[in-house]
Design a protein around this motif. Sequence first.
Motif, PDB file in Angstrom:
ATOM      1  N   GLU A  82      -3.741  -2.853 -35.570  1.00  0.00           N
ATOM      2  CA  GLU A  82      -4.562  -1.696 -35.909  1.00  0.00           C
ATOM      3  C   GLU A  82      -6.021  -2.115 -36.082  1.00  0.00           C
ATOM      4  OE1 GLU A  82      -1.567  -2.280 -37.179  1.00  0.00           O
ATOM      5  OE2 GLU A  82      -0.433  -0.467 -36.720  1.00  0.00           O
ATOM      6  N   THR A 113      -9.073  -0.824 -33.685  1.00  0.00           N
ATOM      7  CA  THR A 113     -10.218  -0.096 -34.213  1.00  0.00           C
ATOM      8  C   THR A 113     -11.518  -0.750 -33.756  1.00  0.00           C
ATOM      9  OG1 THR A 113      -8.918   0.629 -36.056  1.00  0.00           O
ATOM     10  CG2 THR A 113     -11.280   0.797 -36.307  1.00  0.00           C
ATOM     11  N   LEU A 162     -11.989   0.113 -30.072  1.00  0.00           N
ATOM     12  CA  LEU A 162     -12.377   1.500 -29.809  1.00  0.00           C
ATOM     13  C   LEU A 162     -13.785   1.802 -30.308  1.00  0.00           C
ATOM     14  CD1 LEU A 162      -9.052   3.406 -30.479  1.00  0.00           C
ATOM     15  CD2 LEU A 162     -10.038   2.701 -28.308  1.00  0.00           C
ATOM     16  N   ALA A 189      -7.719   3.855 -22.667  1.00  0.00           N
ATOM     17  CA  ALA A 189      -9.009   4.215 -23.264  1.00  0.00           C
ATOM     18  C   ALA A 189     -10.161   3.495 -22.569  1.00  0.00           C
ATOM     19  CB  ALA A 189      -9.012   3.897 -24.750  1.00  0.00           C
ATOM     20  N   THR A 213       2.823   7.282 -38.790  1.00  0.00           N
ATOM     21  CA  THR A 213       1.988   6.732 -39.858  1.00  0.00           C
ATOM     22  C   THR A 213       2.239   7.449 -41.180  1.00  0.00           C
ATOM     23  OG1 THR A 213       0.303   6.356 -38.213  1.00  0.00           O
ATOM     24  CG2 THR A 213      -0.355   6.090 -40.485  1.00  0.00           C
ATOM     25  N   VAL A 263      -8.616   9.489 -26.940  1.00  0.00           N
ATOM     26  CA  VAL A 263      -8.313   8.110 -26.530  1.00  0.00           C
ATOM     27  C   VAL A 263      -9.488   7.636 -25.677  1.00  0.00           C
ATOM     28  CG1 VAL A 263      -6.686   6.590 -25.368  1.00  0.00           C
ATOM     29  CG2 VAL A 263      -5.853   8.608 -26.554  1.00  0.00           C
ATOM     30  N   ALA A 264     -10.478   7.075 -26.327  1.00  0.00           N
ATOM     31  CA  ALA A 264     -11.695   6.665 -25.629  1.00  0.00           C
ATOM     32  C   ALA A 264     -12.507   5.750 -26.533  1.00  0.00           C
ATOM     33  CB  ALA A 264     -12.515   7.891 -25.260  1.00  0.00           C
ATOM     34  N   ILE A 265     -13.631   5.288 -26.041  1.00  0.00           N
ATOM     35  CA  ILE A 265     -14.583   4.552 -26.868  1.00  0.00           C
ATOM     36  C   ILE A 265     -15.814   5.426 -26.985  1.00  0.00           C
ATOM     37  CG2 ILE A 265     -15.920   2.435 -27.142  1.00  0.00           C
ATOM     38  CD1 ILE A 265     -14.159   1.156 -25.035  1.00  0.00           C
ATOM     39  N   PRO A 293     -13.469   6.649 -30.363  1.00  0.00           N
ATOM     40  CA  PRO A 293     -12.268   7.476 -30.292  1.00  0.00           C
ATOM     41  C   PRO A 293     -12.412   8.878 -30.869  1.00  0.00           C
ATOM     42  CG  PRO A 293     -12.052   5.870 -32.015  1.00  0.00           C
ATOM     43  CD  PRO A 293     -13.381   5.640 -31.393  1.00  0.00           C
ATOM     44  N   GLU A 325      -5.925   6.061 -42.214  1.00  0.00           N
ATOM     45  CA  GLU A 325      -6.400   7.054 -41.265  1.00  0.00           C
ATOM     46  C   GLU A 325      -7.225   6.387 -40.174  1.00  0.00           C
ATOM     47  OE1 GLU A 325      -5.669  10.030 -40.806  1.00  0.00           O
ATOM     48  OE2 GLU A 325      -4.589  10.437 -42.654  1.00  0.00           O
ATOM     49  N   PHE A 326      -8.063   5.479 -40.609  1.00  0.00           N
ATOM     50  CA  PHE A 326      -9.008   4.845 -39.711  1.00  0.00           C
ATOM     51  C   PHE A 326      -8.304   3.871 -38.772  1.00  0.00           C
ATOM     52  CE2 PHE A 326     -12.765   2.131 -38.882  1.00  0.00           C
ATOM     53  CZ  PHE A 326     -13.643   3.125 -38.515  1.00  0.00           C
ATOM     54  N   PHE A 327      -7.433   3.020 -39.334  1.00  0.00           N
ATOM     55  CA  PHE A 327      -6.836   1.959 -38.534  1.00  0.00           C
ATOM     56  C   PHE A 327      -5.479   2.346 -37.942  1.00  0.00           C
ATOM     57  CE2 PHE A 327      -9.938  -0.295 -41.049  1.00  0.00           C
ATOM     58  CZ  PHE A 327     -10.469  -1.179 -40.133  1.00  0.00           C
ATOM     59  N   SER A 328      -4.557   2.879 -38.764  1.00  0.00           N
ATOM     60  CA  SER A 328      -3.214   3.137 -38.239  1.00  0.00           C
ATOM     61  C   SER A 328      -3.172   4.372 -37.356  1.00  0.00           C
ATOM     62  CB  SER A 328      -2.224   3.318 -39.378  1.00  0.00           C
ATOM     63  OG  SER A 328      -2.220   2.176 -40.173  1.00  0.00           O
ATOM     64  N   ASN A 329      -3.821   5.444 -37.807  1.00  0.00           N
ATOM     65  CA  ASN A 329      -3.803   6.668 -36.998  1.00  0.00           C
ATOM     66  C   ASN A 329      -4.903   6.685 -35.947  1.00  0.00           C
ATOM     67  OD1 ASN A 329      -1.644   7.870 -38.218  1.00  0.00           O
ATOM     68  ND2 ASN A 329      -2.873   8.910 -39.765  1.00  0.00           N
ATOM     69  N   ARG A 330      -5.869   5.769 -36.075  1.00  0.00           N
ATOM     70  CA  ARG A 330      -7.053   5.785 -35.203  1.00  0.00           C
ATOM     71  C   ARG A 330      -7.696   7.158 -35.228  1.00  0.00           C
ATOM     72  NH1 ARG A 330      -3.441   2.349 -33.208  1.00  0.00           N
ATOM     73  NH2 ARG A 330      -2.034   4.080 -32.928  1.00  0.00           N
ATOM     74  N   ASP A 331      -7.592   7.820 -36.382  1.00  0.00           N
ATOM     75  CA  ASP A 331      -8.119   9.170 -36.490  1.00  0.00           C
ATOM     76  C   ASP A 331      -9.428   9.111 -37.273  1.00  0.00           C
ATOM     77  OD1 ASP A 331      -8.608  11.840 -36.801  1.00  0.00           O
ATOM     78  OD2 ASP A 331      -6.498  12.356 -37.041  1.00  0.00           O
ATOM     79  N   TRP A 332     -10.503   8.757 -36.599  1.00  0.00           N
ATOM     80  CA  TRP A 332     -11.795   8.641 -37.272  1.00  0.00           C
ATOM     81  C   TRP A 332     -12.227   9.958 -37.883  1.00  0.00           C
ATOM     82  CZ3 TRP A 332     -15.680   4.779 -34.699  1.00  0.00           C
ATOM     83  CH2 TRP A 332     -15.011   3.581 -34.419  1.00  0.00           C
ATOM     84  N   VAL A 383     -10.467  12.453 -39.270  1.00  0.00           N
ATOM     85  CA  VAL A 383      -9.851  12.699 -40.573  1.00  0.00           C
ATOM     86  C   VAL A 383     -10.332  11.659 -41.590  1.00  0.00           C
ATOM     87  CG1 VAL A 383      -7.675  12.694 -41.846  1.00  0.00           C
ATOM     88  CG2 VAL A 383      -7.857  13.976 -39.727  1.00  0.00           C
TER      89      VAL A 383
END
Lengths: 360, 298
Positions: free
Chosen positions: A57, A61, A64, A86, A350, B37-39, B41, B258-265, B267
């Motif tokens: 993870e 991060t 990305l 990605a 998660t 799914v991009a840079i 994210p 949220e940041f690392f496991s979900n990659r959901d920046w 949230v």
Amino acid sequence: MKFSWISLAALIAATGAASAEEVRVYNWSDYIDESLLSKFEEETGVDLIYDVFDSNEVLETKMLAGGSGYDIVVPTGTFLERQISAGVFQPLDYDKLPNAGNLWDVIRDRTAKYDPENQYSVNYMWGTTGLGVNVGKVKEVLGEDAPIDSLDLVFKPENMEKLASCGVMFLDAPTEMIPAALKYIGEDPDSKDPDVIAKTEEVLMGVRPYVSKFHSSEYINALANGDICVAFGWSGDILQARDRAAEADNGVEIAYNPPKEGALMWFDQMAIPADAPNPEAAYKFLNFIMDAQNMATASNYVYYANGNKASQDLLNEDVIGDPAIYPSEATMENLYSVTAYDPKVQRVVTRLWTKIKSGT
Amino acid sequence: MNLRRVTLIALPYLWLLGFFLVPFLIVLKIALSDTAVAIPPYTPTLDLSGGWAAIRDFFGQLDFENFTWLTEDELYWKSYLSSVRIAAISTFITLLVGYPIAYAMAQSPDEWRPTLMMLVILPFWTSFLIRVYAWIGILSNEGFLNQFLLWTGLIDTPLTIMNTTTAVYVGIVYTYLPFMILPIYAALEKLDGSLIEAAEDLGCSRLSAFWLVTLPLSRPGVIAGCFLVFIPALGEFVIPSLLGGSQTLMIGKVLWEEFFSNRDWPVASAVAVVLLLLLIIPIVLFQKNQQRQQEAEQ
């Protein structure tokens, strides 16, 4: 004042020049024989900056976010798959990798599941996820016929309740623990169906109170010191713990067993980020690590199997001869692998994992 | 002269603008975006080359969905509450430990004070991470503390302190103690000793003189110390992740997930924005209240 501006400019120029002879590698912790690092610098004259992480993870991060500054990174297959989509990596130019002939086709076939035609990555190491057991302590707690090679050991509350007194750690990696729990209840470990995944909650919640910590690297020391008696972790890490305990001669005897119900097989792949500052040096490092002798040195040190066929003749007997590291053909069939989750399912996984870890 | 004045005033504002407001707006913008799914994210990203149409389109894609999400899952408010509780309890313990130390320092002879001050600051010379790691060695089941207690015969099975909330309290109190001691010491050191003498002359016992004179006069130091401990403790991530167990729920850890496991920046950013608001609003209200009190006193 003028002088300092000039020296500042000189400094910037100097760092710019230095980076031409520099390769930055980001690999897992405890994952290489460090003598290889200095050997690489001596052979190629390239400065090597070697950083480590202990979770996919964290790596993902950084990737990305972009501009990580690394030339080589080592994600696990499932994560690599998503990162390729990605646009994180650049395709490999195999002409720059003369040692590519050393690679093992059996492993390349398996990794093609994540990286079609192995276009972006080469295998570094592979292994299984299973049970690290302090044999003496576990038998003391559970009796002589303790199921040390079965998922019953860690997923059956009666066993875990007793083991809690001597300490149990689980990997803090939902993408490995949830497939294992799915396997235990007889479901497809690679299931992407949220309702099926939800079934693991009961199993994991039942044993959660007895897990002292969810962590992906601390268990190596904790097992070796005797702080814990069971770890659900990565094969080579547990074998390293076994060796550290043997070296310390502290009476702790560690064994690694892939669960007989089936073990997760994973692949750590070396790849070059699309924005790598120095891809040329990255190829030098890749080719260096793909050398049969170097790869054998690494495997002999970390107790993981590698994807390098030519290195097998150079491996120590306790590596190539250990079925926990290089499983027999029959065991190989019992190994399963998983693929990446899409963002929606990932969130379910998660969230479930957070609930399991924290109770909320 | 006027220009100098403007520059002087402008500097701190520029600082706040550059290092607080701009980063905050960036975080807020990410909180209003969607994952991808991009840079990087998330989407949309601002592309100025597209002209006005692109900018309008960019703002059109932002929404408050992520904030709604935070209210739908009990995990978030439970973590906020748990963080507030852990931060408040640790602040209180830090105050209980820190005040007597600061008081003793202020009472000690003048020539000792620089040395004592040095001793309080000295731990900062070692990396914070190493000091927290050292506690693992002290608190673990096979650690120094348990070995010592087993040796003295006070206990016969090792105490489980490591990986519990207790270890988190120990870590926070230890780490932030100097932040409590220094402001209280600064307040107590300035204290006019003749006020105490006067109180005692007027019939106060030593205890009531402390209660009626010293304590109220050290209040600004106490408040400053409490803020300095409470605020960073609330968002603490390193200490609970190294010393705490899996059941220690803190918002810093949720943010990490949220940041690392979900990659959901998006949230993760929404969680951060709410955390900031939760901190700022009570502090602003408190400051206002303080100001009003001071004005009333004058």
